[in-house]
Design a protein around this motif. Structure first.
Motif, PDB file in Angstrom:
ATOM      1  N   ASP A 187      11.913  70.405  83.822  1.00 61.69           N
ATOM      2  CA  ASP A 187      11.975  71.657  83.060  1.00 61.69           C
ATOM      3  C   ASP A 187      11.642  71.417  81.595  1.00 61.69           C
ATOM      4  N   GLY A 188      11.180  70.199  81.284  1.00 57.60           N
ATOM      5  CA  GLY A 188      10.816  69.903  79.897  1.00 57.60           C
ATOM      6  C   GLY A 188      12.009  69.657  78.991  1.00 57.60           C
ATOM      7  N   ILE A 189      13.178  69.377  79.584  1.00 57.46           N
ATOM      8  CA  ILE A 189      14.359  69.096  78.756  1.00 57.46           C
ATOM      9  C   ILE A 189      14.587  67.589  78.725  1.00 57.46           C
ATOM     10  N   ASN A 190      14.294  66.986  77.601  1.00 61.83           N
ATOM     11  CA  ASN A 190      14.378  65.534  77.460  1.00 61.83           C
ATOM     12  C   ASN A 190      15.659  65.143  76.736  1.00 61.83           C
ATOM     13  N   PRO A 191      15.990  63.844  76.746  1.00 62.37           N
ATOM     14  CA  PRO A 191      17.255  63.396  76.125  1.00 62.37           C
ATOM     15  C   PRO A 191      17.427  63.895  74.696  1.00 62.37           C
ATOM     16  N   GLU A 192      16.330  63.991  73.939  1.00 58.79           N
ATOM     17  CA  GLU A 192      16.473  64.393  72.530  1.00 58.79           C
ATOM     18  C   GLU A 192      16.752  65.895  72.380  1.00 58.79           C
ATOM     19  N   ASP A 193      16.716  66.649  73.499  1.00 54.55           N
ATOM     20  CA  ASP A 193      16.889  68.103  73.404  1.00 54.55           C
ATOM     21  C   ASP A 193      18.326  68.567  73.629  1.00 54.55           C
ATOM     22  N   ILE A 194      19.214  67.668  74.020  1.00 59.68           N
ATOM     23  CA  ILE A 194      20.529  68.169  74.447  1.00 59.68           C
ATOM     24  C   ILE A 194      21.650  67.806  73.463  1.00 59.68           C
ATOM     25  N   GLY A 195      21.255  67.471  72.235  1.00 56.87           N
ATOM     26  CA  GLY A 195      22.260  67.276  71.180  1.00 56.87           C
ATOM     27  C   GLY A 195      23.065  65.999  71.289  1.00 56.87           C
ATOM     28  N   LEU A 196      22.438  64.912  71.755  1.00 54.83           N
ATOM     29  CA  LEU A 196      23.194  63.665  71.929  1.00 54.83           C
ATOM     30  C   LEU A 196      23.550  63.000  70.597  1.00 54.83           C
ATOM     31  N   ASP A 197      22.729  63.228  69.551  1.00 54.47           N
ATOM     32  CA  ASP A 197      23.036  62.653  68.230  1.00 54.47           C
ATOM     33  C   ASP A 197      24.428  63.060  67.777  1.00 54.47           C
ATOM     34  N   LYS A 198      24.682  64.369  67.916  1.00 54.31           N
ATOM     35  CA  LYS A 198      25.970  64.897  67.468  1.00 54.31           C
ATOM     36  C   LYS A 198      27.112  64.260  68.251  1.00 54.31           C
ATOM     37  N   LEU A 199      26.903  64.087  69.568  1.00 55.76           N
ATOM     38  CA  LEU A 199      27.931  63.448  70.396  1.00 55.76           C
ATOM     39  C   LEU A 199      28.154  62.011  69.943  1.00 55.76           C
ATOM     40  N   LEU A 200      27.050  61.280  69.726  1.00 61.55           N
ATOM     41  CA  LEU A 200      27.151  59.872  69.345  1.00 61.55           C
ATOM     42  C   LEU A 200      27.880  59.730  68.002  1.00 61.55           C
ATOM     43  N   ASP A 201      27.490  60.566  67.035  1.00 60.41           N
ATOM     44  CA  ASP A 201      28.163  60.549  65.730  1.00 60.41           C
ATOM     45  C   ASP A 201      29.662  60.756  65.899  1.00 60.41           C
ATOM     46  N   ARG A 202      29.996  61.733  66.726  1.00 62.25           N
ATOM     47  CA  ARG A 202      31.410  62.071  66.893  1.00 62.25           C
ATOM     48  C   ARG A 202      32.180  60.939  67.551  1.00 62.25           C
ATOM     49  N   VAL A 203      31.549  60.362  68.589  1.00 65.85           N
ATOM     50  CA  VAL A 203      32.224  59.292  69.324  1.00 65.85           C
ATOM     51  C   VAL A 203      32.435  58.078  68.418  1.00 65.85           C
ATOM     52  N   GLN A 204      31.469  57.827  67.515  1.00 65.18           N
ATOM     53  CA  GLN A 204      31.617  56.689  66.609  1.00 65.18           C
ATOM     54  C   GLN A 204      32.716  56.934  65.579  1.00 65.18           C
ATOM     55  N   GLU A 205      32.883  58.210  65.234  1.00 60.80           N
ATOM     56  CA  GLU A 205      33.846  58.552  64.192  1.00 60.80           C
ATOM     57  C   GLU A 205      35.274  58.616  64.735  1.00 60.80           C
ATOM     58  N   GLU A 206      35.450  59.375  65.833  1.00 60.20           N
ATOM     59  CA  GLU A 206      36.785  59.507  66.420  1.00 60.20           C
ATOM     60  C   GLU A 206      36.948  58.379  67.440  1.00 60.20           C
ATOM     61  N   LYS A 207      38.123  57.824  67.537  1.00 58.79           N
ATOM     62  CA  LYS A 207      38.305  56.680  68.434  1.00 58.79           C
ATOM     63  C   LYS A 207      38.840  57.124  69.792  1.00 58.79           C
ATOM     64  N   PHE A 208      37.945  57.522  70.678  1.00 57.99           N
ATOM     65  CA  PHE A 208      38.384  57.926  72.012  1.00 57.99           C
ATOM     66  C   PHE A 208      38.629  56.704  72.877  1.00 57.99           C
ATOM     67  N   GLU A 209      39.611  56.810  73.755  1.00 61.65           N
ATOM     68  CA  GLU A 209      39.844  55.711  74.696  1.00 61.65           C
ATOM     69  C   GLU A 209      39.073  55.933  75.991  1.00 61.65           C
ATOM     70  N   GLU A 210      38.867  57.233  76.290  1.00 56.93           N
ATOM     71  CA  GLU A 210      38.150  57.528  77.530  1.00 56.93           C
ATOM     72  C   GLU A 210      37.222  58.715  77.316  1.00 56.93           C
ATOM     73  N   ILE A 211      36.059  58.634  77.911  1.00 58.34           N
ATOM     74  CA  ILE A 211      35.131  59.770  77.887  1.00 58.34           C
ATOM     75  C   ILE A 211      34.841  60.154  79.333  1.00 58.34           C
ATOM     76  N   ILE A 212      35.094  61.436  79.642  1.00 59.54           N
ATOM     77  CA  ILE A 212      34.879  61.919  81.013  1.00 59.54           C
ATOM     78  C   ILE A 212      33.596  62.753  81.044  1.00 59.54           C
ATOM     79  N   PHE A 213      32.683  62.435  81.931  1.00 63.12           N
ATOM     80  CA  PHE A 213      31.511  63.293  82.119  1.00 63.12           C
ATOM     81  C   PHE A 213      31.841  64.321  83.188  1.00 63.12           C
ATOM     82  N   ALA A 214      31.773  65.597  82.829  1.00 60.92           N
ATOM     83  CA  ALA A 214      32.077  66.650  83.804  1.00 60.92           C
ATOM     84  C   ALA A 214      30.846  67.523  84.016  1.00 60.92           C
ATOM     85  N   PHE A 215      29.762  66.886  84.463  1.00 58.58           N
ATOM     86  CA  PHE A 215      28.528  67.636  84.727  1.00 58.58           C
ATOM     87  C   PHE A 215      28.492  68.059  86.188  1.00 58.58           C
ATOM     88  N   LYS A 216      27.639  69.030  86.484  1.00 57.14           N
ATOM     89  CA  LYS A 216      27.544  69.423  87.893  1.00 57.14           C
ATOM     90  C   LYS A 216      26.881  68.296  88.689  1.00 57.14           C
TER      91      LYS A 216
END
Lengths: 198, 198
Positions: free
Chosen positions: A114-143
């Protein structure tokens, strides 16, 4: 044939997915039976949704504030992050009431067809956040789908250096399903993910 | 849980018949995907329908003018009047495009069980109109039901002195129906109203 405002209301209902001419006509006529205040509230809430609702600056959940009510709730478990594909998923989990961590809403799932590539889904923002906040676990809840799997694998790869536990929702045979109607991919997954009865 | 304006939009969709919580949620979220102009048009047409639409002063069809486009069309056959139970029926016939006469919209059908008596459905206005305009034929186009039959018989009685031909829509087996699924009342009517093949 129809008075102009009825015609235009019918067209408006037809903008919505799954609503064709006949249903739109039925709905438009039913508006005529509503109370005046109900119609005014309806009209106003359409404009409000357009003008007031936007993405939370931290997690992308839809909100009317700068931070959504989840991000600004200090009582929630800030060690666990649930990454979802859209805001609707957040509300689904919230309705369930069983998850007390934080969320992060991607802008869809990776889907090269569908023309949706990794750079289109806002991963930068997620990565920035994960680096900043110290999560112990990340759950992927995709279909559970090709797109969901692709996105999960891709995001896992870019988070791999950070030494965080990464999990995904279990998939398998849904409760109440007839075995004969369960598709083979689901059955395969259910078999691979089998759990020991304790 | 939902931002206030989304919550209020969901409630608004739930005012409409046949729309429950789940569908209302789906529709409200789909509004977020619309163009800004579409949302504004939607919002505006709701108010317009409420403020501008009213009954035609002659025939009760919904219109934005004093007289509806049918009553003000001098090209139509003013010898035949089609009496219907609601405005929707007018638009159904107009879509069909086979009737070129005038209409009169009653305020529903007589239904003593629902507390709707002859004096509640606007018969005075119909009688005044019939006495004033010289129709040659009056067609009753009510739904085939106890209420439809009752109304037809009652209205026929009060128009009987006026020496006008009064007809009703044929009822019978619908085109394309399987005979085994046709109910007995319809079949009885179809048999009574049988037509000679010419």
């Amino acid at each position: 044939m129809y008075p102009e405002s009825i015609r235009s209301l019918i067209e408006s209902f037809k903008y919505l997915p799954g609503i064709g001419e006949k249903t739109a006509e039925r709905l438009a006529f039913s508006v005529l039976d509503l109370e005046e205040e109900q119609i005014e509230l309806f009209s106003e809430s359409l404009l409000d949704v357009n003008n007031k609702v936007h993405k939370c600056s931290k997690c992308n959940t839809l909100t009317e504030e700068d931070l959504c009510y989840i991000c600004s709730d200090s009582g929630r478990n800030s060690n666990v992050l649930c990454v979802v594909e859209d805001t609707k998923s957040v509300f689904l989990f919230e309705k369930l009431g069983m998850f007390s961590g934080k969320y992060h809403v991607l802008e869809g799932l990776i889907s090269p067809l569908d023309g949706i590539n990794p750079e289109d889904i806002g991963l930068d923002k997620l990565l920035d956040r994960v680096q900043e906040e110290k999560f112990e676990e990340i759950i992927f809840a995709f279909k559970p789908s090709i797109e969901g799997e692709t996105t999960a694998l891709y995001v896992k790869k870019i988070l791999d250096d950070l030494d965080i536990k990464i999990t995904r929702l279990a998939s398998g045979v849904p409760i109440g399903a007839d075995m004969e109607y369960v598709d083979s991919l689901t059955l395969e997954r259910a078999l691979n993910d089998r759990k020991e009865i304790e």
